[in-house]
Structures are given as C-alpha cells and as structure tokens.
Design a protein around this motif. Structure first.
Motif, short mmCIF file in Angstrom:
data_model
loop_
_atom_site.label_atom_id
_atom_site.label_comp_id
_atom_site.label_asym_id
_atom_site.label_seq_id
_atom_site.Cartn_x
_atom_site.Cartn_y
_atom_site.Cartn_z
N GLY A 234 -18.88 0.95 -18.87
CA GLY A 234 -18.64 2.33 -19.26
C GLY A 234 -17.76 3.03 -18.24
N THR A 235 -17.74 4.36 -18.31
CA THR A 235 -16.92 5.16 -17.42
C THR A 235 -17.80 5.77 -16.34
OG1 THR A 235 -15.44 5.71 -19.25
CG2 THR A 235 -15.32 7.09 -17.29
N ARG A 236 -17.32 5.70 -15.09
CA ARG A 236 -18.07 6.29 -13.99
C ARG A 236 -17.14 7.19 -13.18
NH1 ARG A 236 -17.36 3.93 -8.98
NH2 ARG A 236 -16.13 2.01 -8.91
N ILE A 237 -17.75 8.09 -12.43
CA ILE A 237 -17.01 9.04 -11.63
C ILE A 237 -16.70 8.42 -10.27
CG2 ILE A 237 -17.02 11.33 -10.60
CD1 ILE A 237 -16.87 11.32 -13.60
N GLY A 238 -15.42 8.52 -9.87
CA GLY A 238 -15.00 7.95 -8.60
C GLY A 238 -15.01 8.99 -7.48
N ASN A 239 -13.91 9.03 -6.74
CA ASN A 239 -13.80 9.91 -5.57
C ASN A 239 -13.47 11.33 -6.01
OD1 ASN A 239 -13.50 10.98 -3.06
ND2 ASN A 239 -11.58 9.92 -2.58
N LEU A 240 -14.45 12.22 -5.91
CA LEU A 240 -14.25 13.62 -6.31
C LEU A 240 -13.61 14.45 -5.22
CD1 LEU A 240 -17.57 14.37 -8.23
CD2 LEU A 240 -15.27 14.31 -9.19
N SER A 241 -13.32 13.86 -4.07
CA SER A 241 -12.68 14.62 -3.00
C SER A 241 -11.16 14.70 -3.17
CB SER A 241 -13.00 13.98 -1.64
OG SER A 241 -12.46 12.66 -1.57
N LEU A 242 -10.61 14.01 -4.18
CA LEU A 242 -9.18 14.07 -4.42
C LEU A 242 -8.78 15.45 -4.90
CD1 LEU A 242 -8.63 10.66 -6.27
CD2 LEU A 242 -8.12 11.19 -3.88
N ARG A 243 -7.59 15.91 -4.50
CA ARG A 243 -7.08 17.21 -4.91
C ARG A 243 -5.60 17.09 -5.27
NH1 ARG A 243 -11.66 17.58 -4.83
NH2 ARG A 243 -13.02 19.13 -3.86
N VAL A 244 -5.14 17.99 -6.13
CA VAL A 244 -3.73 18.06 -6.50
C VAL A 244 -3.02 18.98 -5.52
CG1 VAL A 244 -2.08 18.66 -8.32
CG2 VAL A 244 -4.30 17.68 -8.92
N LYS A 245 -1.87 18.54 -5.02
CA LYS A 245 -1.11 19.35 -4.07
C LYS A 245 -0.65 20.64 -4.75
CE LYS A 245 2.93 19.31 -1.03
NZ LYS A 245 4.11 18.55 -0.57
N ARG A 246 -0.87 21.75 -4.08
CA ARG A 246 -0.49 23.05 -4.64
C ARG A 246 1.02 23.21 -4.61
NH1 ARG A 246 0.87 28.24 -3.50
NH2 ARG A 246 -0.22 29.94 -4.61
N PRO A 247 1.66 23.47 -5.77
CA PRO A 247 3.11 23.69 -5.76
C PRO A 247 3.46 25.04 -5.15
CG PRO A 247 2.22 24.00 -7.97
CD PRO A 247 1.09 23.51 -7.12
N SER A 248 4.71 25.18 -4.79
CA SER A 248 5.16 26.45 -4.22
C SER A 248 5.28 27.50 -5.32
CB SER A 248 6.51 26.26 -3.52
OG SER A 248 7.48 25.79 -4.44
N GLY A 249 5.22 28.74 -4.92
CA GLY A 249 5.34 29.83 -5.88
C GLY A 249 3.99 30.42 -6.22
N ASP A 250 4.03 31.28 -7.23
CA ASP A 250 2.81 31.96 -7.67
C ASP A 250 2.90 32.23 -9.16
OD1 ASP A 250 0.38 33.19 -7.62
OD2 ASP A 250 1.12 35.10 -6.86
N ASP A 251 2.95 31.15 -9.95
CA ASP A 251 3.11 31.29 -11.39
C ASP A 251 1.91 30.68 -12.11
OD1 ASP A 251 3.54 28.62 -10.92
OD2 ASP A 251 5.68 28.68 -11.37
N GLU A 252 2.06 30.49 -13.44
CA GLU A 252 0.95 29.98 -14.24
C GLU A 252 0.61 28.53 -13.87
OE1 GLU A 252 3.51 31.55 -15.34
OE2 GLU A 252 2.86 33.31 -16.47
N ILE A 253 1.62 27.73 -13.53
CA ILE A 253 1.37 26.34 -13.15
C ILE A 253 0.51 26.29 -11.89
CG2 ILE A 253 2.43 24.17 -12.45
CD1 ILE A 253 2.82 24.73 -15.34
N VAL A 254 0.84 27.16 -10.92
CA VAL A 254 0.05 27.22 -9.69
C VAL A 254 -1.38 27.63 -10.00
CG1 VAL A 254 -0.18 28.37 -7.46
CG2 VAL A 254 2.09 27.73 -8.30
N GLU A 255 -1.53 28.57 -10.94
CA GLU A 255 -2.88 29.01 -11.33
C GLU A 255 -3.67 27.86 -11.97
OE1 GLU A 255 -4.97 32.52 -14.06
OE2 GLU A 255 -2.79 32.37 -13.87
N VAL A 256 -2.98 27.07 -12.81
CA VAL A 256 -3.65 25.93 -13.44
C VAL A 256 -4.08 24.91 -12.38
CG1 VAL A 256 -3.29 23.97 -14.97
CG2 VAL A 256 -2.50 26.22 -15.66
N VAL A 257 -3.18 24.62 -11.42
CA VAL A 257 -3.50 23.65 -10.37
C VAL A 257 -4.67 24.16 -9.53
CG1 VAL A 257 -2.63 22.56 -8.27
CG2 VAL A 257 -1.19 22.66 -10.30
N GLU A 258 -4.65 25.44 -9.16
CA GLU A 258 -5.75 25.97 -8.35
C GLU A 258 -7.07 25.94 -9.13
OE1 GLU A 258 -4.39 29.83 -7.26
OE2 GLU A 258 -3.30 29.12 -5.48
#
Length: 509
Positions: A234-258
C-alpha cells in the motif's frame, strides 16, 4: 518518452498546464498581431490615398484654370491649343491631365508619350451629365487614381452668371498609385517579418515564463511524490520534513507554496503527536497489563505454595491495575469521541441556542459535596476542600461535560496536594462580564515553568507527577477539549512548592 511527448503535444485539451498556457498565450498574441497589422495597414493606406487625392485635387484646380481661360464664348468653344502646365507622366509616377469634349474627342493631353487615360464611355457620360467622379483603374500592370470633373461653357460677354451652363467636355486628371502599392507591399512584408519574429520571441519568452511560474507547482508535486511512498502493501508516508523552496516575490504562487509548506508542517506535527500518542499509550497500557499478567501467572504456578495474605495482596494489585487499565481505556475512548466531534482545531464549535441550559453552580456544589464525603470517610487523608465564592451562573452545553471538567480539576488538585495540616484545595465560581470563571486552587507540589506549556498535551506528565504511580496524563487534555467544545478556554498558573491555580472561562447563556 516519445508516447508521453505525443500525449502532451497532440492530446486535446492538452494535459500540460504549460502547453495550455502557451496555447492561450499564442492565440492571444496572434490575434493581437493580426489586429495591429490590420489597423496599421488601414491607417497607412488611408493616409496615402488621402495624400494622392489631395495632390490630384490640386492639379485639377490648376488644369481647370488653364483650360477654361482659353475657351471661346460661342461654338465652337474649343481653341486650337490648350496649354497645360502638368506634363509629368504617371510612369515616374506623376500626373497626367487630359481634356476631351462631349463626343470624347481629345483636345489636350499632358502625357508626351501619347498614352491616354483609360476611362470608359459610361464614366464620360456621367461627367457629361454634370457629375464629378473618382475612379481607381487597373491598367498596364498598375493602379491609377482618376478624377473627372465637367467643363462648362464660358459665359457670353454681358450675360449674367447662370447655374445652367451646358457641359461641353470633361477634365480628367490621373495619378499612378505605383508608389503607394510599393509602399504597401513593403509595409506588409515588414509587418509579416516583424510579426514572425515577435511571435517566435513571444513563444520562447512565454514558455520560459510558464516554466518559471509553474516550477513551484512542479516542486510541490515532486515533494508530494517523495513524501508519499507506494509499496507493495500500500501507500505509506515518508519524510514529512521535506519543504518546497519559497519562490521570490509575493504573489498567488508564493501563497500556494507557503500554504503547502504550512500543511506539511501541520502534518509533520500531527504525525509526531500521533507517534508520541501511540508510544505513550502503549507504554501506559503495557505497565498495568504486565503487572496483571505477572501476578496472575505467578499465582497460577504457585497458588498452593503462597500464603493466603500474599495471594490476596497479589490479587488486590492485579485488580487495582485492571481498574487503572479500565480508566485509561475509558479516557482514550472519551478523547476519540471528543476529537470526532471537533469541527476544526483552529475553530472550536460554539454552543448554540438549542443546547440545554446548565446551572454550573449546582454542579459545582454537588461535586464538592461528594468529594467532601469521600475525604471525611478517609480519616487518614489530611486535606480540606473549601468553597470561596459561588455565583449562580448558567451556560449552554452538556451537563456531563461540565461535571467532568470540574471533577478532573478537583481530582487533579487532590492528587498532587501532599497531606499536611496546611493542605488546602479551594474552588470558586464567579460571573466575570459575559463569562463564567471557574477557578480551582491548591497548595500542592506545583508545576515547573518548563512543564507549563505541555501540561495539556496527551500523556504528558511532569517529572514531579511521574514520581507518583497513579494518573494517566490524559485528564487535563480531556478537560481542555471539553472546555473548547463548550466555546471556552482554560489556563493555569503555578509555582513549584507553592501550588497551582486552574482557571476555566465559559460563555454565559
């Protein structure tokens, strides 16, 4: 790889967001370039045509003066020779002036080559009827712009001006549009070339921009795939400490990433709490089970050898552990029930008008009376339970939940208050603005400052509390959840060796 590329390129609608964005961007760019080119061509063509018409109109006025000043007042009106100042051939391109009578006979021609202006009989008839015409004719591989005006008979000497003078001929002025056509061809060529380069550059720039904008989304998908590990079982949860690098700027994409990173942080915290809950629960369950199992196993093997008092003592220990185990299971079930009723951890449910009214003061007095009876029955217990102040207050909610909150706080105070002449537990219930304040004070062992932020966590027991064998570390967690479900809040102040004060605020009905 080729099949994947084919699916991306030829599937409709495209499955790739980049391709869809690029397609929409291309269509908009093509439409914009087309409209811009049409507008530029139309404005340029119109301006050139106006310039040509103005030049022809100027030449018409000059030629009309040259023609009419030599006309005779009587028939035949035409002189032997009409001098024309415009002698440029439209091959240069220039202007050609031609004068003919009503019968189409030529009286003057500025073209030294002898080539006449190709005007039909129908147009000459219209001019003979007094009309002024504009024509664009295609002749000898070029477009020619022609202006035709009627020539009226001159006034006789001594006669008054009349608007009914007869038309005796036509003045034709023609100008070649070859320079206009060459200019328009050159302009169309430049527009096509510039549009191709602009469109190509826009496509490349659009693809790069789409890649730049959508890269965080790709990183999110990659991170999600790395966290979610598919296995044969089945499916199991791996490393939850991974994060997506925050892009520069302050737009909707940055809000989605945060938001995505915040979700991962919450999931990581929840997973850690779950692991800790499972570890603590298994530890808390293992201890009484081990005691019960060990005592019963020993009794089973040595029943006949043990004295009656020792057997009774072992059975008493086993029975006490089963009671502790039963209490622990009951509290775990209660926690699961309360968790299932919670709508959102960030937004606790508020009591509604349809919930019953609960007289909190009566519940407090009833529980205090029961606990006092238990304290009086145990003559060895040197603890006093006092009432400071009880105001009549009512709240909306579940009476059993309110009784359980009061009982947990009082039981906790009794449990961690050492027996002495000064051992004192007090309870008060007062109305404080729009809230009811329930306060339980004790003179117990107190709580260290580093333990205060964690005392409401499940299975958390401070070092001072762990030294005592009774307790599960779930009581305060249950109390907090029940208080939040009633729309209130709970807090604590404590000083080691002095005592603790637990306060509960509930909204009044």
């Amino acid at each position: 790889m080729s099949s994947k590329i084919n699916r991306l390129l030829f599937s409709w609608p495209p499955r790739s967001v980049r391709l869809r964005l690029l397609l929409l961007y291309s269509l908009l760019m093509m439409a914009t370039l087309f409209i811009l080119s049409v507008v530029v061509l139309w404005l340029t063509q119109n301006q050139l045509n106006q310039s040509v018409d103005h030049s022809i109109e100027t030449q018409v006025r000059i030629a009309l003066v040259d023609t009419t000043q030599d006309l005779k007042a009587q028939k035949p009106y035409w002189p032997d020779h009409i001098p024309l100042q415009a002698v440029d051939a439209y091959r240069e391109p220039g202007v050609v002036v031609e004068v003919v009578d009503r019968q189409g006979e030529l009286h003057a021609l500025s073209n030294t080559g002898g080539q006449r202006i190709p005007v039909g009989e129908q147009q000459l008839q219209m001019i003979g009827d007094g009309q002024t015409i504009w024509m664009t004719i295609f002749s000898a591989g070029r477009h020619i712009r022609v202006r035709g005006v009627p020539i009226y008979a001159p006034l006789q000497t001594g006669s008054s001006p009349s608007s009914h003078q007869p038309v005796i001929g036509a003045l034709l002025v023609a100008k070649s549009l070859e320079d206009v056509d060459v200019t328009m061809i050159l302009l169309r060529t430049l527009l096509v070339i510039s549009s191709i380069f602009t469109f190509t550059g826009a496509l490349v720039g659009g693809w790069m921009l789409a890649n730049s904008l959508l890269k965080p989304l790709s990183d999110m998908a990659k991170t999600a795939r790395e966290i979610t590990i598919a296995t044969a079982s089945g499916t199991r949860i791996g490393n939850l400490s991974l994060r997506v690098k925050r892009p520069s700027g302050d737009d909707e994409i940055v809000e989605v990433v945060e938001t995505f990173n915040q979700m991962l942080s919450d999931l990581e915290s929840a997973a850690q709490l779950q692991r800790r809950f499972v570890d603590d629960a298994s530890h808390e369950l293992r201890a009484p089970l081990t005691t019960v199992q060990g005592n019963l196993s020993f009794l089973q093997r040595h029943m006949e050898e043990l004295p009656v008092e020792e057997r009774r003592s072992m059975l008493t220990d086993a029975y006490g552990e089963t009671l502790r185990l039963s209490q622990l299971v009951e509290q775990l079930l209660l926690l699961a029930h309360v968790d299932a009723d919670q709508v959102s951890p960030q937004l606790p449910p508020q009591p509604t008008a349809h919930q019953p009214l609960v007289e909190v003061d009566r519940a407090v007095l009833h529980i205090v009376r029961q606990l006092r009876g238990r304290l009086e029955m145990d003559s060895a217990m040197k603890k006093s339970l006092e009432i400071e102040q009880i105001d009549p207050v009512r709240v909306r909610g579940d009476e059993e939940s309110i009784r359980r909150i009061i009982l947990i706080l009082l039981d906790n105070a009794l449990k961690y208050t050492q027996e002495s002449q000064q051992a004192r537990i007090s309870i008060s219930l007062i109305q404080q603005g729009p809230e009811a304040l329930l306060r339980v004070r004790d003179t117990g062992i107190g709580i260290d400052a580093e333990d205060l932020p964690h005392i409401f966590e499940r299975f958390y027991r401070a070092d001072r509390a762990r030294s005592r064998q009774d307790g599960t570390g779930l009581g305060l967690s249950i109390a907090q959840l029940l208080v939040e479900r009633l729309g209130g809040r709970i807090g604590v102040k404590s000083q080691p060796g002095v005592g603790s004060t637990f306060s509960v605020w509930l909204p009044l009905a």
